[in-house]
Enzyme design. Structure first.
Site, PDB file in Angstrom:
ATOM      1  N   ARG A   1      35.975  39.816  62.095  1.00  0.00           N
ATOM      2  CA  ARG A   1      36.299  39.365  60.738  1.00  0.00           C
ATOM      3  C   ARG A   1      37.809  39.237  60.514  1.00  0.00           C
ATOM      4  O   ARG A   1      38.238  38.757  59.464  1.00  0.00           O
ATOM      5  CB  ARG A   1      35.705  40.330  59.706  1.00  0.00           C
ATOM      6  CG  ARG A   1      34.189  40.485  59.793  1.00  0.00           C
ATOM      7  CD  ARG A   1      33.677  41.360  58.661  1.00  0.00           C
ATOM      8  NE  ARG A   1      33.747  40.658  57.382  1.00  0.00           N
ATOM      9  CZ  ARG A   1      33.648  41.255  56.193  1.00  0.00           C
ATOM     10  NH1 ARG A   1      33.529  42.579  56.124  1.00  0.00           N
ATOM     11  NH2 ARG A   1      33.709  40.565  55.084  1.00  0.00           N
TER      12      ARG A   1
ATOM     13  N   ARG B   1      29.150  57.302  54.215  1.00  0.00           N
ATOM     14  CA  ARG B   1      30.182  56.500  54.873  1.00  0.00           C
ATOM     15  C   ARG B   1      31.431  56.409  53.992  1.00  0.00           C
ATOM     16  O   ARG B   1      32.564  56.493  54.480  1.00  0.00           O
ATOM     17  CB  ARG B   1      29.640  55.095  55.172  1.00  0.00           C
ATOM     18  CG  ARG B   1      30.622  54.206  55.933  1.00  0.00           C
ATOM     19  CD  ARG B   1      30.112  52.780  56.052  1.00  0.00           C
ATOM     20  NE  ARG B   1      28.853  52.720  56.779  1.00  0.00           N
ATOM     21  CZ  ARG B   1      27.757  52.168  56.308  1.00  0.00           C
ATOM     22  NH1 ARG B   1      27.742  51.651  55.082  1.00  0.00           N
ATOM     23  NH2 ARG B   1      26.665  52.120  57.036  1.00  0.00           N
TER      24      ARG B   1
ATOM     25  N   CYS C   1      39.805  47.707  53.616  1.00  0.00           N
ATOM     26  CA  CYS C   1      38.620  46.940  54.066  1.00  0.00           C
ATOM     27  C   CYS C   1      38.790  45.517  53.553  1.00  0.00           C
ATOM     28  O   CYS C   1      38.152  45.116  52.584  1.00  0.00           O
ATOM     29  CB  CYS C   1      37.350  47.577  53.536  1.00  0.00           C
ATOM     30  SG  CYS C   1      37.242  49.375  53.789  1.00  0.00           S
TER      31      CYS C   1
ATOM     32  N   CYS D   1      30.671  47.083  45.095  1.00  0.00           N
ATOM     33  CA  CYS D   1      29.829  46.102  44.406  1.00  0.00           C
ATOM     34  C   CYS D   1      28.418  46.690  44.285  1.00  0.00           C
ATOM     35  O   CYS D   1      27.421  46.012  44.523  1.00  0.00           O
ATOM     36  CB  CYS D   1      29.827  44.751  45.116  1.00  0.00           C
ATOM     37  SG  CYS D   1      29.352  44.802  46.850  1.00  0.00           S
TER      38      CYS D   1
ATOM     39  N   ALA E   1      38.827  42.036  54.829  1.00  0.00           N
ATOM     40  CA  ALA E   1      38.220  40.716  55.061  1.00  0.00           C
ATOM     41  C   ALA E   1      37.160  40.428  53.992  1.00  0.00           C
ATOM     42  O   ALA E   1      36.495  41.343  53.512  1.00  0.00           O
ATOM     43  CB  ALA E   1      37.599  40.661  56.453  1.00  0.00           C
ATOM     44  N   PRO E   2      37.060  39.157  53.578  1.00  0.00           N
ATOM     45  CA  PRO E   2      37.734  37.970  54.112  1.00  0.00           C
ATOM     46  C   PRO E   2      39.133  37.707  53.555  1.00  0.00           C
ATOM     47  O   PRO E   2      39.796  36.785  53.998  1.00  0.00           O
ATOM     48  CB  PRO E   2      36.776  36.839  53.711  1.00  0.00           C
ATOM     49  CG  PRO E   2      36.170  37.310  52.438  1.00  0.00           C
ATOM     50  CD  PRO E   2      35.996  38.796  52.591  1.00  0.00           C
ATOM     51  N   GLY E   3      39.571  38.497  52.572  1.00  0.00           N
ATOM     52  CA  GLY E   3      40.932  38.352  52.088  1.00  0.00           C
ATOM     53  C   GLY E   3      41.080  38.086  50.604  1.00  0.00           C
ATOM     54  O   GLY E   3      42.192  37.916  50.106  1.00  0.00           O
ATOM     55  N   GLY E   4      39.966  38.084  49.866  1.00  0.00           N
ATOM     56  CA  GLY E   4      40.057  37.834  48.434  1.00  0.00           C
ATOM     57  C   GLY E   4      40.919  38.841  47.710  1.00  0.00           C
ATOM     58  O   GLY E   4      41.835  38.487  46.961  1.00  0.00           O
TER      59      GLY E   4
END
Length: 456
Positions: A139, A208, A110, A231, A112-115
């Site tokens: 995204r 989920r 999962c 988070c 995105a955004p790519g951190g």
């Protein structure tokens, strides 16, 4: 409590969570500012002014104040990534589980955004492969852009549902599932997230998360590692998930070494005593995070052997032209997607072929550009890559005002003496391409990522 009107039952739901200190938690949200942190790109060294180091990530730093990153050319050059400090703990886990000298294939499911993808990529070697997947199609572009800025050629970006990975049996050595969650760890950074929180949503997220983890279990090889993070502070989304994983599948929990002074709360799940790590604002200099690592102990059916695709019939003269632009050209495999030449680390040919048969690929390696007769029309990805042979191209150094003009796609106030395609640099870091002509400069910075906002 005017500033942070926590959702009904939220604080009560945390009362029994390991390490939760209600008074400290409330005061931190009420009176403490969210810290600003960045992570330096180890492949693009620069003289960025930093402050205190993030304890669990050598490349991570806190900044004394939050600058306008939009108007820092080094940000656009990929010299650093703006990332919340707690999430950098993933690199600490990776460094403790990644085998020395043995190439690994890593999936960021999962992404995105790519951190976390750029974080993972920073601890990888060229022989390692990162597959950065994003489920939501809209995204994917920002994920691909951020990885292009990071500059390496050992990355493939995909756009697939977790269930699509089921057929890649035993393919990955390490999988990161930074799972969609109820988001309570981001309340201080994004107070609007409180409007989405409810006990019912926590339960929905738990369900989920179970589906996602069940879908990707088959593609983790025997002895491989699963890193799970959220988070969220909820035990339903954290320790309960660890119990479910250990009970439903063949996993063993791995403790990760930490130091007491880091302020991280080490926990164990109720049933299986699986290790987890909780980050609370006020105890750590960062936002809320939960992370854990498990090792797959069960046997896993492996994918059948694949014959590599028949190599493209390429004109050697064209290939020689392309290779001129690459540092250490023998290290890479070159192929075409439509008219675009691409390069990926040579030992990833088989993986690329397998993935292209099973997944929807949006980016693979580095896009070099198109050949137009004897000339290469270079791509933006190559400008930002760390594999480009800078000795083979013109380079134009810009000051900060000129760099901002360039990043806006405005006319640039310089008088070039050379002609042709030129890298436009700021502090020796490439921003993109321009074409120098006798009476003007054509700005080829991609219009979809140009700076739109006004400088403060």
């Amino acid at each position: 409590m005017d500033k942070f009107n926590f959702p009904p039952n939220f604080l009560a739901s945390l009362s029994g969570e390991p390490g939760f200190d209600a008074e400290n938690f409330i005061n931190t949200h009420e009176f403490s500012e969210t810290p600003t942190s960045i992570r330096i790109n180890p492949f693009k060294k620069s003289a960025i002014k930093t402050c205190e180091q993030v304890p669990w990530c050598p490349e991570g730093y806190y900044l004394a104040t939050r600058p306008s990153f939009t108007f820092d050319p080094l940000f656009h050059a990929g010299a650093y990534y703006v990332q919340e400090a707690s999430s950098m703990f993933i690199s600490h886990i990776l460094k403790n589980i990644k085998p020395d000298g043995e190439p690994v294939k890593i999936l960021d499911l999962c992404a995105a955004p790519g951190g976390k993808s750029t974080l993972i990529n920073s601890v990888m070697q060229p022989d390692d492969l990162l597959v950065a997947n994003e489920i939501i199609k809209t995204r994917v572009p920002v994920l691909a852009d951020n990885l292009s800025r990071w500059g390496t050629a050992n990355v493939i970006v995909t756009n697939n549902d977790p269930k699509d990975f089921t057929r890649l049996k035993g393919f990955f050595d390490i999988i990161l599932v930074d799972a969609p969650c109820s988001g309570s760890g981001m309340f201080r950074k994004d107070p609007a997230a409180m409007d989405e929180w409810s006990e019912a949503n926590v339960t929905l997220c738990h369900q989920r998360q179970e589906r996602i983890l069940a879908d990707i279990y088959p593609c983790l090889k025997e002895g491989g590692h699963l890193i799970y993070s959220t988070c969220s502070y909820s035990h339903q989304e954290n320790e309960d998930i660890l119990d479910w994983l250990c009970e439903s599948f063949e996993f063993e929990s791995l403790p990760i070494p930490i130091y007491k002074e880091w302020g991280i709360v080490e926990t164990q799940s109720e049933k299986q005593q699986a290790w987890g790590y909780r980050f609370y604002p006020g105890k750590v200099k960062g936002e809320g995070l939960f992370a854990a690592c498990l090792k797959k102990t069960g046997t896993q059916e492996m994918m059948g052997g694949f014959k590599n695709k028949e190599q493209q019939k390429v004109v050697m003269k064209e290939l020689d032209q392309v290779k001129e632009y690459i540092t250490e050209p023998a290290d890479f495999y070159y192929f075409k997607v439509n008219d675009d030449w691409m390069a990926i680390n040579r030992n990833h040919i088989e993986s690329l072929n397998i993935l292209s048969r099973n997944l929807y690929i949006k980016k693979s390696g580095v896009r070099i550009g198109k050949l137009a007769g004897k000339d290469l029309v270079p791509d933006h990805e190559m400008a930002l890559s760390v594999i480009i042979n800078k000795d083979a191209v013109l380079q134009t150094e810009l000051d900060k005002d000129q760099a901002i003009q360039y990043l806006r796609r405005d006319n640039i106030s310089i008088n070039p003496t050379d002609k042709g395609w030129s890298l436009m640099n700021f502090e020796n870091h490439a921003l993109g391409w321009a074409k120098l002509l006798p009476n003007r400069i054509n700005n080829y910075y991609p219009k979809e990522i140009r700076i739109f906002s006004q400088q403060p």
